[in-house]
Design a protein around this motif. Structure first.
Motif, PDB file in Angstrom:
ATOM      1  N   ALA A  48       0.927  -1.194  -0.159  1.00 46.85           N
ATOM      2  CA  ALA A  48       0.101  -0.081  -0.041  1.00 46.85           C
ATOM      3  C   ALA A  48       0.846   1.338  -0.088  1.00 46.85           C
ATOM      4  N   THR A  49       1.982   1.053   0.334  1.00 41.60           N
ATOM      5  CA  THR A  49       2.846   2.364   0.644  1.00 41.60           C
ATOM      6  C   THR A  49       3.810   2.423  -0.836  1.00 41.60           C
ATOM      7  N   ASP A  50       3.801   1.667  -1.700  1.00 46.01           N
ATOM      8  CA  ASP A  50       4.528   1.777  -2.796  1.00 46.01           C
ATOM      9  C   ASP A  50       3.587   2.512  -3.855  1.00 46.01           C
ATOM     10  N   ILE A  51       3.787   3.933  -3.841  1.00 48.69           N
ATOM     11  CA  ILE A  51       3.108   4.676  -4.529  1.00 48.69           C
ATOM     12  C   ILE A  51       3.206   4.807  -5.755  1.00 48.69           C
ATOM     13  N   ASP A  52       4.597   4.764  -6.234  1.00 50.95           N
ATOM     14  CA  ASP A  52       4.964   4.516  -7.851  1.00 50.95           C
ATOM     15  C   ASP A  52       4.385   3.314  -8.444  1.00 50.95           C
ATOM     16  N   ALA A  53       4.381   2.447  -7.702  1.00 51.77           N
ATOM     17  CA  ALA A  53       3.781   0.961  -8.518  1.00 51.77           C
ATOM     18  C   ALA A  53       2.368   1.166  -8.497  1.00 51.77           C
ATOM     19  N   MET A  54       1.704   1.700  -7.443  1.00 49.28           N
ATOM     20  CA  MET A  54       0.205   1.875  -7.409  1.00 49.28           C
ATOM     21  C   MET A  54      -0.075   2.820  -8.640  1.00 49.28           C
ATOM     22  N   VAL A  55       0.567   3.821  -8.788  1.00 50.51           N
ATOM     23  CA  VAL A  55       0.073   4.885  -9.854  1.00 50.51           C
ATOM     24  C   VAL A  55      -0.050   4.070 -11.257  1.00 50.51           C
ATOM     25  N   GLU A  56       1.200   3.159 -11.478  1.00 52.45           N
ATOM     26  CA  GLU A  56       1.685   2.418 -12.430  1.00 52.45           C
ATOM     27  C   GLU A  56       0.571   1.549 -12.754  1.00 52.45           C
ATOM     28  N   PHE A  57       0.175   0.625 -11.923  1.00 53.99           N
ATOM     29  CA  PHE A  57      -0.657  -0.372 -11.960  1.00 53.99           C
ATOM     30  C   PHE A  57      -2.154   0.344 -12.343  1.00 53.99           C
ATOM     31  N   ALA A  58      -2.649   1.536 -11.785  1.00 56.01           N
ATOM     32  CA  ALA A  58      -3.702   1.907 -12.196  1.00 56.01           C
ATOM     33  C   ALA A  58      -3.904   2.399 -13.393  1.00 56.01           C
ATOM     34  N   THR A  59      -2.635   3.110 -13.843  1.00 54.05           N
ATOM     35  CA  THR A  59      -2.557   3.535 -15.208  1.00 54.05           C
ATOM     36  C   THR A  59      -3.045   2.548 -16.090  1.00 54.05           C
ATOM     37  N   VAL A  63      -7.813   1.913 -14.253  1.00 54.09           N
ATOM     38  CA  VAL A  63      -8.627   2.153 -13.184  1.00 54.09           C
ATOM     39  C   VAL A  63      -9.400   3.424 -13.115  1.00 54.09           C
ATOM     40  N   ASP A  64     -10.614   3.509 -12.852  1.00 50.23           N
ATOM     41  CA  ASP A  64     -11.325   4.688 -13.061  1.00 50.23           C
ATOM     42  C   ASP A  64     -11.384   5.521 -11.821  1.00 50.23           C
ATOM     43  N   PHE A  65     -11.326   4.877 -10.596  1.00 49.90           N
ATOM     44  CA  PHE A  65     -11.238   5.475  -9.535  1.00 49.90           C
ATOM     45  C   PHE A  65     -10.730   4.632  -8.237  1.00 49.90           C
ATOM     46  N   VAL A  66      -9.942   5.324  -7.545  1.00 54.74           N
ATOM     47  CA  VAL A  66      -9.227   4.659  -6.365  1.00 54.74           C
ATOM     48  C   VAL A  66      -9.634   5.095  -5.204  1.00 54.74           C
ATOM     49  N   LEU A  76       1.883   9.783   2.352  1.00 50.53           N
ATOM     50  CA  LEU A  76       2.973   9.653   1.246  1.00 50.53           C
ATOM     51  C   LEU A  76       2.648  10.378   0.068  1.00 50.53           C
ATOM     52  N   GLY A  77       1.226  10.783   0.281  1.00 55.67           N
ATOM     53  CA  GLY A  77       0.783  11.748  -0.879  1.00 55.67           C
ATOM     54  C   GLY A  77       0.284  10.820  -2.265  1.00 55.67           C
ATOM     55  N   ALA A  78      -0.132   9.559  -1.817  1.00 55.53           N
ATOM     56  CA  ALA A  78      -0.863   8.734  -2.878  1.00 55.53           C
ATOM     57  C   ALA A  78      -1.893   9.440  -3.665  1.00 55.53           C
ATOM     58  N   VAL A  79      -2.646  10.247  -3.013  1.00 56.61           N
ATOM     59  CA  VAL A  79      -3.778  10.839  -3.898  1.00 56.61           C
ATOM     60  C   VAL A  79      -3.226  11.962  -4.769  1.00 56.61           C
ATOM     61  N   ASP A  80      -2.422  12.808  -4.325  1.00 53.88           N
ATOM     62  CA  ASP A  80      -1.609  13.791  -5.263  1.00 53.88           C
ATOM     63  C   ASP A  80      -1.134  13.269  -6.468  1.00 53.88           C
ATOM     64  N   LYS A  81      -0.384  12.122  -6.004  1.00 56.87           N
ATOM     65  CA  LYS A  81       0.280  11.107  -7.434  1.00 56.87           C
ATOM     66  C   LYS A  81      -0.649  10.866  -8.334  1.00 56.87           C
ATOM     67  N   LEU A  82      -1.818   9.954  -7.666  1.00 55.45           N
ATOM     68  CA  LEU A  82      -2.875   9.652  -8.654  1.00 55.45           C
ATOM     69  C   LEU A  82      -3.389  10.656  -9.502  1.00 55.45           C
ATOM     70  N   GLU A  84      -2.065  13.498 -10.146  1.00 56.94           N
ATOM     71  CA  GLU A  84      -1.252  14.243 -11.295  1.00 56.94           C
ATOM     72  C   GLU A  84      -1.378  13.372 -12.567  1.00 56.94           C
ATOM     73  N   LYS A  85      -1.732  12.003 -12.677  1.00 56.90           N
ATOM     74  CA  LYS A  85      -2.065  11.143 -13.759  1.00 56.90           C
ATOM     75  C   LYS A  85      -3.347  11.266 -14.148  1.00 56.90           C
ATOM     76  N   GLY A  86      -4.042  12.174 -13.719  1.00 57.74           N
ATOM     77  CA  GLY A  86      -5.553  12.117 -14.052  1.00 57.74           C
ATOM     78  C   GLY A  86      -6.306  11.083 -13.612  1.00 57.74           C
ATOM     79  N   ILE A  87      -6.090  10.741 -12.307  1.00 58.43           N
ATOM     80  CA  ILE A  87      -6.991   9.451 -11.895  1.00 58.43           C
ATOM     81  C   ILE A  87      -7.720   9.924 -10.641  1.00 58.43           C
ATOM     82  N   PRO A  88      -8.909  10.051 -10.898  1.00 58.39           N
ATOM     83  CA  PRO A  88      -9.494  10.420  -9.443  1.00 58.39           C
ATOM     84  C   PRO A  88      -9.518   9.519  -8.180  1.00 58.39           C
TER      85      PRO A  88
END
Ligand code: AMP
Ligand code: GLY
Length: 422
Positions: A48-59, A63-66, A76-82, A84-88
């Motif tokens: 859950a703390t691997d934000i980069d891997a999370m964002v990559e997986f969602a992209t 994924v429409d919504f996290v 750690l800023g998961a929502v900010d990073k998601l 940034e990639k346009g993922i709500p």
């Protein structure tokens, strides 16, 4: 729709089971989920703390919504990073999550905006903290500034306890950098109430109130745990107290965060103490509480996904949020020894009926068999037309689960029953 729920405990299982009720949902990924959640979602082995891997997986998986459920990815800023990639994503930004990740931030915010809380001093130097302890009133409460897995709060009944709490946090770094700064605050007395709320930064909608049972043993004795059970609604949260909370605490907090430039979206959890001078904030959490969620969401009648989306796109005031008039009780079944050391790896026997009422927290699948893998193994929740019935039903259902050295409290809801009967 493709959804991704970040986290892997009972709270996340409760969120996933509720989200599944929306017919527009096609796939739910759980990151990382657990062996029990695997029955309701596709578990992905990413922390859950691997934000980069999370964002990559969602992209990659469209994924429409996290839904970011735990505190650490939020801090750690998961929502900010998601975003940034346009993922709500449901949950606060890193800066708004400070309301939980920094107790100094939360206390200063309350002081600045006149939100009722325990009076306090903050310290970044152990010597100053220790000299303050020489004359302060006792009992006193010592809190590590940062996240500490729920263990960073020490209620000190003697000056010696307070000195050792400060030394362990500031000198021995028991919680690492989380204890570099400490808050030392006034000891408050009164019943505790948890109120989770949905907010889109302007509108705040409290959910049904609840009561956690933090101590390990019956009669509220023993060590503090992550929570051994919950009931909802909380009898101490009367309509009069609810009104005061809205006027004196909930709305002022939302407005304060907005004024500070960190508008809060998501679930804001108010840990309250109902003192003789009225309700006061004991703590804020920037997320759903665990195991409060396991009694609150089963009572939600409205569509959870629609509400979560409304918190991100600021349409909460036009979105129905309705709770049932019923009561709920959740009994946690833990590994014997929890919250201190405990053994894992025991096969779990569970009836289909009990499984349907369970939220799995600490279990994994080995060759198709669910085995224990954590301290809190699962929560069994029942809802009924009265608290008495919900408690009786939860304890009946709990008999349908067994594993070696299983441990539970036998008095979840007893204090609330006494309060209702008064
Ligand atoms: P927290 O981790 O902040 O929820 O604190 C854990 C528990 O410590 C709370 O649920 C309260 O029972 C207790 N606690 C925290 N702050 C105070 C306080 N100022 N006075 C009395 N008890 C407190
Ligand atoms: N049950 C309290 C919490 O989630 O922090």
């Amino acid at each position: 729709m493709n959804l991704l729920v970040v986290g892997g405990g009972g709270r996340e299982h409760a969120i996933i089971k509720k989200l599944k009720q929306n017919s527009q949902v096609d796939v739910i990924y759980a990151l990382p989920g657990n062996g029990g959640i695997a029955a309701d979602a596709t578990c992905i082995d990413i922390a859950a703390t691997d934000i980069d891997a999370m964002v990559e997986f969602a992209t990659q998986h469209k994924v429409d919504f996290v839904v970011v459920a735990p505190d650490d990815p939020l801090a750690l800023g998961a929502v900010d990073k998601l975003n940034e990639k346009g993922i709500p994503a449901f949950g606060p930004t890193k800066s708004a999550a400070r309301i939980e990740s920094s107790k100094v931030f939360a206390k200063n915010l309350m002081k600045k905006y006149g939100i009722p809380t325990a009076s306090y001093e903050t310290f970044s130097d152990a010597k100053d903290a220790l000299s303050y302890l020489e004359t302060c009133p006792i009992p006193i409460v010592v809190k590590a500034d940062g996240l500490a897995l729920g263990k960073g709060v020490v209620v000190c009944m003697s000056r010696e306890d307070a000195v050792s709490a400060v030394k362990s946090m500031m000198e021995d770094k028991a919680f690492g950098e989380s204890g570099s700064n400490v808050v030392i605050e006034e000891y408050l007395e009164g019943p505790e109430v948890s109120v989770l709320s949905f907010t889109d930064g302007e509108t705040v909608v409290p959910m049904v109130s609840s009561m956690d049972h933090k101590r390990a043993n019956d009669g509220d004795t023993g060590l503090n745990t992550g929570g051994m059970g919950t009931i909802a609604p909380n009898p101490y949260y009367t309509p009069d107290i609810a009104k005061r909370c809205m006027e004196e605490i909930f709305l002022p907090t939302i407005e304060a965060l907005k004024k500070e430039g960190c508008e809060f979206h998501g679930c804001l959890y108010f840990g309250l103490m109902i003192t003789k001078d009225g309700p006061k904030v004991i703590e804020y959490n920037c997320r759903f509480g665990d195991p409060e969620t396991q009694v609150v969401l089963p009572l939600l009648k409205s569509d959870l996904l629609g509400i979560m989306m409304a918190t991100t796109n600021k349409t909460l005031s036009q979105t129905p949020v309705e709770f049932s008039e019923e009561s709920a009780c959740c009994v946690i079944v833990a590994s014997g020894g929890y919250p201190a050391s405990y053994e894992k790896g025991f096969p779990i026997k569970i009836t289909e009926e009990t499984l349907r009422h369970s939220y799995i927290a600490g279990a994994k699948l080995i060759d198709g068999v669910l085995v224990t893998s954590g301290g809190r193994v699962l929560g069994v929740t029942a809802t009924a037309c009265s608290l008495r019935r919900a408690i009786d039903e939860a304890y009946r259902l709990v008999q349908g689960v067994s594993f070696e050295k299983a441990y539970k409290r036998n008095d979840i809801g007893a204090r609330a029953m006494r309060a209702w009967e008064q």
